[in-house]
Design a protein around this motif. Sequence first.
Motif, PDB file in Angstrom:
ATOM      1  N   GLY A 269       0.793  -1.224   0.000  1.00 59.52           N
ATOM      2  CA  GLY A 269       0.000   0.000   0.000  1.00 59.52           C
ATOM      3  C   GLY A 269       0.822   1.269   0.000  1.00 59.52           C
ATOM      4  N   ILE A 270       2.018   1.219  -0.576  1.00 55.92           N
ATOM      5  CA  ILE A 270       2.820   2.446  -0.672  1.00 55.92           C
ATOM      6  C   ILE A 270       3.012   2.832  -2.138  1.00 55.92           C
ATOM      7  CG2 ILE A 270       3.982   1.936   1.506  1.00 55.92           C
ATOM      8  CD1 ILE A 270       6.541   1.495  -0.195  1.00 55.92           C
ATOM      9  N   ASP A 271       3.481   4.028  -2.344  1.00 55.29           N
ATOM     10  CA  ASP A 271       3.628   4.603  -3.678  1.00 55.29           C
ATOM     11  C   ASP A 271       4.596   3.787  -4.540  1.00 55.29           C
ATOM     12  OD1 ASP A 271       3.976   6.178  -5.914  1.00 55.29           O
ATOM     13  OD2 ASP A 271       4.389   8.018  -4.806  1.00 55.29           O
ATOM     14  N   PRO A 272       4.098   3.166  -5.610  1.00 56.19           N
ATOM     15  CA  PRO A 272       4.978   2.368  -6.465  1.00 56.19           C
ATOM     16  C   PRO A 272       5.965   3.218  -7.268  1.00 56.19           C
ATOM     17  CG  PRO A 272       2.793   2.466  -7.414  1.00 56.19           C
ATOM     18  CD  PRO A 272       2.711   3.126  -6.066  1.00 56.19           C
ATOM     19  N   ASP A 273       5.695   4.497  -7.425  1.00 58.29           N
ATOM     20  CA  ASP A 273       6.611   5.371  -8.149  1.00 58.29           C
ATOM     21  C   ASP A 273       7.967   5.427  -7.438  1.00 58.29           C
ATOM     22  OD1 ASP A 273       7.389   7.340 -10.156  1.00 58.29           O
ATOM     23  OD2 ASP A 273       7.155   8.834  -8.574  1.00 58.29           O
ATOM     24  N   MET A 274       7.932   5.711  -6.144  1.00 58.92           N
ATOM     25  CA  MET A 274       9.186   5.783  -5.383  1.00 58.92           C
ATOM     26  C   MET A 274       9.848   4.410  -5.290  1.00 58.92           C
ATOM     27  SD  MET A 274       8.229   8.686  -2.517  1.00 58.92           S
ATOM     28  CE  MET A 274       9.168   7.903  -1.299  1.00 58.92           C
ATOM     29  N   ALA A 275       9.066   3.375  -5.098  1.00 58.52           N
ATOM     30  CA  ALA A 275       9.625   2.031  -4.961  1.00 58.52           C
ATOM     31  C   ALA A 275      10.315   1.581  -6.248  1.00 58.52           C
ATOM     32  CB  ALA A 275       8.523   1.043  -4.573  1.00 58.52           C
ATOM     33  N   THR A 276       9.687   1.831  -7.386  1.00 57.26           N
ATOM     34  CA  THR A 276      10.291   1.393  -8.646  1.00 57.26           C
ATOM     35  C   THR A 276      11.542   2.206  -8.983  1.00 57.26           C
ATOM     36  OG1 THR A 276       8.730   2.775  -9.907  1.00 57.26           O
ATOM     37  CG2 THR A 276       8.160   0.440  -9.631  1.00 57.26           C
ATOM     38  N   LYS A 277      11.519   3.486  -8.689  1.00 56.27           N
ATOM     39  CA  LYS A 277      12.711   4.306  -8.942  1.00 56.27           C
ATOM     40  C   LYS A 277      13.868   3.866  -8.055  1.00 56.27           C
ATOM     41  CE  LYS A 277      10.271   8.400 -10.540  1.00 56.27           C
ATOM     42  NZ  LYS A 277       9.646   9.668 -10.104  1.00 56.27           N
ATOM     43  N   ALA A 278      13.600   3.632  -6.776  1.00 60.48           N
ATOM     44  CA  ALA A 278      14.655   3.198  -5.858  1.00 60.48           C
ATOM     45  C   ALA A 278      15.210   1.839  -6.279  1.00 60.48           C
ATOM     46  CB  ALA A 278      14.124   3.144  -4.430  1.00 60.48           C
ATOM     47  N   ALA A 279      14.331   0.927  -6.648  1.00 61.43           N
ATOM     48  CA  ALA A 279      14.791  -0.406  -7.049  1.00 61.43           C
ATOM     49  C   ALA A 279      15.575  -0.348  -8.363  1.00 61.43           C
ATOM     50  CB  ALA A 279      13.608  -1.357  -7.180  1.00 61.43           C
TER      51      ALA A 279
ATOM     52  N   GLU B 169      10.712  15.734  -6.860  1.00 57.73           N
ATOM     53  CA  GLU B 169      10.380  16.440  -5.629  1.00 57.73           C
ATOM     54  C   GLU B 169      11.457  16.097  -4.600  1.00 57.73           C
ATOM     55  OE1 GLU B 169       8.897  15.399  -2.368  1.00 57.73           O
ATOM     56  OE2 GLU B 169       8.972  17.546  -2.018  1.00 57.73           O
ATOM     57  N   PRO B 170      12.072  17.091  -3.958  1.00 58.93           N
ATOM     58  CA  PRO B 170      13.204  16.838  -3.058  1.00 58.93           C
ATOM     59  C   PRO B 170      12.936  15.821  -1.946  1.00 58.93           C
ATOM     60  CG  PRO B 170      13.098  19.164  -3.557  1.00 58.93           C
ATOM     61  CD  PRO B 170      11.858  18.542  -4.143  1.00 58.93           C
ATOM     62  N   LYS B 171      11.740  15.842  -1.362  1.00 55.01           N
ATOM     63  CA  LYS B 171      11.433  14.871  -0.298  1.00 55.01           C
ATOM     64  C   LYS B 171      11.437  13.449  -0.863  1.00 55.01           C
ATOM     65  CE  LYS B 171       8.197  14.002   3.493  1.00 55.01           C
ATOM     66  NZ  LYS B 171       7.799  12.645   3.354  1.00 55.01           N
ATOM     67  N   ALA B 172      10.868  13.273  -2.039  1.00 55.73           N
ATOM     68  CA  ALA B 172      10.845  11.953  -2.681  1.00 55.73           C
ATOM     69  C   ALA B 172      12.263  11.513  -3.040  1.00 55.73           C
ATOM     70  CB  ALA B 172       9.967  11.973  -3.928  1.00 55.73           C
ATOM     71  N   ALA B 173      13.072  12.440  -3.558  1.00 54.61           N
ATOM     72  CA  ALA B 173      14.461  12.111  -3.907  1.00 54.61           C
ATOM     73  C   ALA B 173      15.218  11.642  -2.670  1.00 54.61           C
ATOM     74  CB  ALA B 173      15.154  13.319  -4.534  1.00 54.61           C
ATOM     75  N   LYS B 174      14.971  12.295  -1.547  1.00 53.24           N
ATOM     76  CA  LYS B 174      15.640  11.896  -0.304  1.00 53.24           C
ATOM     77  C   LYS B 174      15.185  10.511   0.135  1.00 53.24           C
ATOM     78  CE  LYS B 174      16.299  13.127   4.540  1.00 53.24           C
ATOM     79  NZ  LYS B 174      16.007  14.097   5.602  1.00 53.24           N
ATOM     80  N   GLU B 175      13.889  10.231   0.105  1.00 53.63           N
ATOM     81  CA  GLU B 175      13.368   8.922   0.522  1.00 53.63           C
ATOM     82  C   GLU B 175      13.893   7.808  -0.387  1.00 53.63           C
ATOM     83  OE1 GLU B 175      11.762   8.126   3.274  1.00 53.63           O
ATOM     84  OE2 GLU B 175      11.817  10.221   3.885  1.00 53.63           O
ATOM     85  N   ILE B 176      13.963   8.071  -1.674  1.00 56.57           N
ATOM     86  CA  ILE B 176      14.497   7.101  -2.629  1.00 56.57           C
ATOM     87  C   ILE B 176      15.972   6.837  -2.327  1.00 56.57           C
ATOM     88  CG2 ILE B 176      15.096   6.766  -5.074  1.00 56.57           C
ATOM     89  CD1 ILE B 176      12.416   8.332  -5.677  1.00 56.57           C
ATOM     90  N   ALA B 177      16.727   7.907  -2.103  1.00 54.85           N
ATOM     91  CA  ALA B 177      18.156   7.761  -1.790  1.00 54.85           C
ATOM     92  C   ALA B 177      18.360   6.969  -0.503  1.00 54.85           C
ATOM     93  CB  ALA B 177      18.824   9.133  -1.697  1.00 54.85           C
TER      94      ALA B 177
END
Length: 176
Positions: A42-52, A97-105
């Motif tokens: 149930g979390i945002d797949p956009d951030m998950a796929t980018k991080a992976a 978005e900077p917050k998303a970039a940080k979470e992905i990193a």
Amino acid sequence: MRKVTLMDVFTHPVAQKYLTRSGVAHAVACAYHAYRLAIKAGIDPDMATKAALLHDIGHYEWYTDGEWDYDKYKQYDIHAIKGAERAHKLLIRLGEEPKAAKEIALAILLHTDSYLPEGDLEKNKLQRIVKKADELDEEPGGNHHYRKIDDRLAIQKIKQLDQMVDDVRLPMTKTV
């Protein structure tokens, strides 16, 4: 609408340089695993796929006498640290978005514990998903980094994954 798509990330010259080094087939497979895991959690797949997709862009090539040295890699590698830095810089450059970039990193930083001191570290859902996605595609001796994928097929799979993310992202609001 997302500011930065997987295709934006995947086709950027910096990403291409390091994805080629660490294994495009592995990166794409991990992104698909992360998508499925994110939907289930149930979390945002956009951030998950980018991080992976970007989780291994910090890899250094460990060789001894011209041969890949897996033991040396396991002993000395800190690719997650370098990868987190590279991914953050790339995502910010692309307009993420900077917050998303940080979470992905941070998810990239914590996708492996091979360089961390002993002990438990509390990871959030996104961080656990990227680690699990990587583990689902691992092969003995690091061979997952050497699987090949045709460039056209990789692009096709990234386009498809972008569409899948777009199709489910609107109702998703929880990111970690």
